[in-house]
Design a protein around this motif. Structure first.
Motif, PDB file in Angstrom:
ATOM      1  N   GLU A   1       3.935 -49.654  19.195  1.00  0.00           N
ATOM      2  CA  GLU A   1       2.991 -50.624  19.076  1.00  0.00           C
ATOM      3  C   GLU A   1       3.272 -51.776  20.114  1.00  0.00           C
ATOM      4  OE1 GLU A   1       0.291 -53.176  15.992  1.00  0.00           O
ATOM      5  OE2 GLU A   1       1.545 -51.828  15.366  1.00  0.00           O
ATOM      6  N   GLY A   2       2.467 -52.190  20.813  1.00  0.00           N
ATOM      7  CA  GLY A   2       2.899 -53.472  21.790  1.00  0.00           C
ATOM      8  C   GLY A   2       3.768 -53.181  22.813  1.00  0.00           C
ATOM      9  N   GLY A   3       4.145 -51.799  23.088  1.00  0.00           N
ATOM     10  CA  GLY A   3       5.066 -51.354  24.216  1.00  0.00           C
ATOM     11  C   GLY A   3       4.452 -52.071  25.665  1.00  0.00           C
ATOM     12  N   GLU A   4       5.505 -52.137  26.498  1.00  0.00           N
ATOM     13  CA  GLU A   4       5.256 -52.685  27.801  1.00  0.00           C
ATOM     14  C   GLU A   4       4.594 -51.566  28.677  1.00  0.00           C
ATOM     15  OE1 GLU A   4       7.691 -54.187  31.806  1.00  0.00           O
ATOM     16  OE2 GLU A   4       8.800 -53.747  30.014  1.00  0.00           O
ATOM     17  N   TYR A   5       4.843 -50.258  28.312  1.00  0.00           N
ATOM     18  CA  TYR A   5       4.117 -49.209  29.287  1.00  0.00           C
ATOM     19  C   TYR A   5       3.130 -48.648  28.386  1.00  0.00           C
ATOM     20  CZ  TYR A   5       8.270 -50.106  32.184  1.00  0.00           C
ATOM     21  OH  TYR A   5       9.177 -50.615  32.766  1.00  0.00           O
ATOM     22  N   GLU A   6       1.957 -48.135  28.962  1.00  0.00           N
ATOM     23  CA  GLU A   6       0.674 -47.284  28.194  1.00  0.00           C
ATOM     24  C   GLU A   6       0.964 -45.965  28.696  1.00  0.00           C
ATOM     25  OE1 GLU A   6      -1.534 -48.066  26.195  1.00  0.00           O
ATOM     26  OE2 GLU A   6      -1.056 -50.282  25.924  1.00  0.00           O
ATOM     27  N   PRO A   7       0.922 -44.944  27.725  1.00  0.00           N
ATOM     28  CA  PRO A   7       0.928 -43.693  28.076  1.00  0.00           C
ATOM     29  C   PRO A   7      -0.189 -43.035  28.541  1.00  0.00           C
ATOM     30  CG  PRO A   7       0.640 -43.736  25.826  1.00  0.00           C
ATOM     31  CD  PRO A   7       0.857 -45.099  26.317  1.00  0.00           C
ATOM     32  N   VAL A   8      -0.069 -42.132  29.938  1.00  0.00           N
ATOM     33  CA  VAL A   8      -1.389 -41.552  30.338  1.00  0.00           C
ATOM     34  C   VAL A   8      -1.724 -40.258  29.484  1.00  0.00           C
ATOM     35  CG1 VAL A   8      -2.290 -40.584  32.419  1.00  0.00           C
ATOM     36  CG2 VAL A   8      -0.717 -42.429  32.535  1.00  0.00           C
TER      37      VAL A   8
ATOM     38  N   VAL B   1      -4.721 -40.913  17.215  1.00  0.00           N
ATOM     39  CA  VAL B   1      -3.571 -40.582  16.665  1.00  0.00           C
ATOM     40  C   VAL B   1      -3.186 -41.693  15.701  1.00  0.00           C
ATOM     41  CG1 VAL B   1      -1.108 -39.943  16.648  1.00  0.00           C
ATOM     42  CG2 VAL B   1      -2.742 -39.032  18.477  1.00  0.00           C
ATOM     43  N   SER B   2      -3.021 -41.238  14.277  1.00  0.00           N
ATOM     44  CA  SER B   2      -2.747 -42.468  13.321  1.00  0.00           C
ATOM     45  C   SER B   2      -1.397 -43.076  13.691  1.00  0.00           C
ATOM     46  CB  SER B   2      -2.805 -41.792  12.045  1.00  0.00           C
ATOM     47  OG  SER B   2      -1.743 -40.763  11.846  1.00  0.00           O
ATOM     48  N   ASP B   3      -0.475 -42.486  14.119  1.00  0.00           N
ATOM     49  CA  ASP B   3       1.103 -43.087  14.375  1.00  0.00           C
ATOM     50  C   ASP B   3       1.603 -42.466  15.717  1.00  0.00           C
ATOM     51  OD1 ASP B   3       3.622 -44.259  14.396  1.00  0.00           O
ATOM     52  OD2 ASP B   3       4.147 -43.177  12.749  1.00  0.00           O
TER      53      ASP B   3
END
Length: 462
Positions: free
Chosen positions: A146-153, A106-108
């Motif tokens: 970008e650079g967030g603390e959490y990663e989406p599943v 996903v580009s953004d």
């Protein structure tokens, strides 16, 4: 990967092998660390002891020449009021073997936030107040920045991206897991074209029993709710009343009365046809698979097959450990399936099938292949046979094979029609393939002689 796929995609094969090695090592560490605590808990309070556990199941969401996307569900208990569970997702580029991030497809990712919030509000209106108290919108903003603390599943399937929010992420443990599906059609300007599904390919997608998935059943661009669910008898540990449901239309499967294990697959074709295959396992590992057509939003049973199941193969075997892998079907035009056979012993024979759009299994392969070196029969009498080649053509007739010869069962036509004969080919130590004709009716005769008079031991089960 299978041996053939590993040769075709060596970089992906290495990535998955490294992943398996790491997972296996982690599991061994968990076991060694928690065995001590579990024993202490049982000794101190045996009346209220609940066994420690760590379980995981993997579902193939999409697999083609572009990518492999899998979803892992996990559950664990290590003491306390309740266990923990959740979902993880992994998506790989099959050529490079690299695990893809959301930003690779996903580009953004931040542009998805309004869509995610909108779909959560539609799917879970009863949780809006609770999610507000958990600052869910802030968490989502962080996940997709970008650079967030959490990663989406997330995982990719044939319709779009599925996002999984595990317990405690957006709401309480009691609220469970929240799932959002975003179709490719809604994010066409954001999604990487090279990772879109192949429009000329048919797909098989794993469906967790009891879980609702959103799919475009009738091709109108809207997603419908599809699920396979059943009642569970906890006393006897089995599933009953197995139901396939599409957008509120339900059908109870007539041929699966009960099952100790239950699995389901969704099959989609380029034409828009859509099938659901449900497999239940009962006593003596007997499997029943019912194929249903759900193309128009209703559920119609097409056919049912007994004793047909995916092949498995050994991954590793040591003196104190045995690991095997189940073959996971991903293409209805290339299904490597096994069948339970009772011809000169009990075993599983495997061959390639096609599942057509009418829900029927077809095969052009004349033989079921018997696992290599799986069965070896010792003759106790001379046997007169024909020698055949790999194509099954007779190259030498009426050859006498002396008593004491080892017959390695190789393949069979699997004929089970009463009053007829089945063909079994065996390999000899000198490489020759010899043909045995076995009557289907009992007592089984081999080239006219009782099978028990010809061989030292036959290995029939049941």
């Amino acid at each position: 990967l299978s041996k053939e796929s590993a040769e075709q995609y060596p970089k992906l094969a290495k990535t998955l092998q490294d992943k398996w090695d790491a997972d296996y090592s982690q599991m061994q560490t968990w076991l060694s660390e928690n065995e001590k605590y579990a024993r202490e808990q049982m000794e101190n309070n045996a009346d209220y002891f609940s066994p420690y556990s760590n379980e995981s199941e993997v579902f193939v969401e999409r697999c083609d020449s572009r990518l492999l996307s899998v979803r892992r569900t996990y559950y664990g208990y290590e003491g306390g009021a309740h266990g923990y569970y959740g979902t993880a997702g992994e998506t790989y580029d099959v050529e490079t073997g690299e695990e893809l991030s959301l930003g690779d497809v996903v580009s953004d990712p931040s542009a998805l936030v309004p869509t995610i919030n909108e779909k959560l509000a539609e799917a879970y209106p009863e949780l809006l107040e609770e999610m507000d108290s958990f600052n869910a919108k802030d968490t989502i903003e962080d996940m997709f920045s970008e650079g967030g603390e959490y990663e989406p599943v997330w995982v990719l399937d044939t319709d779009g991206i599925d996002f999984y929010f595990n317990p405690y992420t957006l709401a309480s443990y009691a609220a469970g897991e929240q799932i959002v599906s975003v179709p490719y059609t809604e994010i066409a300007d954001l999604f990487a074209e090279e990772y879109l599904p192949d429009g000329n390919m048919a797909y098989i997608e794993s469906v967790a029993v009891g879980e609702t998935v959103l799919v475009d059943v009738n091709g109108d661009g809207a997603l419908e709710a599809l699920s396979v669910h059943a009642d569970y008898d906890y006393e006897n540990e089995m599933y009953e009343n197995v139901i396939v449901e599409v957008d509120g239309n339900m059908r109870r499967l007539s041929e699966i009365d009960y099952a100790f294990t239950l699995k389901a697959d969704l099959i989609t074709y380029p034409s828009g046809s859509m099938l659901v295959a449900v497999t239940g396992t009962s006593e003596n590992d007997y499997t029943t698979t019912t194929i249903c057509d759900v193309t128009d939003g209703t559920v119609k049973e097409c056919d049912t097959y007994g004793w047909m199941y995916p092949q498995y193969e050994t991954i590793s075997e040591t003196e104190d450990n045995y690991v095997y892998g189940d073959y996971v079907p991903v293409d209805p035009n290339a299904l490597y399936l096994s069948k339970h056979l009772d011809i000169l012993s009990t075993y599983s024979g495997s061959k390639m099938y096609v599942l057509n759009e009418e829900g029927m299994l077809e095969s052009d392969d004349p033989y079921y292949m018997i696992p290599e070196n799986f069965f070896e029969l010792n003759s106790v009498k001379d046997i007169t046979v024909d020698v055949v080649d790999e194509d099954g053509s007779v190259v030498e007739e009426d050859v006498k094979i002396p008593s004491g010869t080892k017959f390695h069962l190789y393949r069979t036509d699997g004929n089970q029609t009463e009053g007829e004969e089945a063909v079994v080919d065996a390999k000899l130590s000198d490489g020759r393939i010899v043909r045995l004709h076995v009557t289907v009716d009992w007592p089984h005769l081999v080239n006219g002689t009782d099978e028990n008079d010809l061989f030292e031991t036959l290995w029939y089960a049941g």
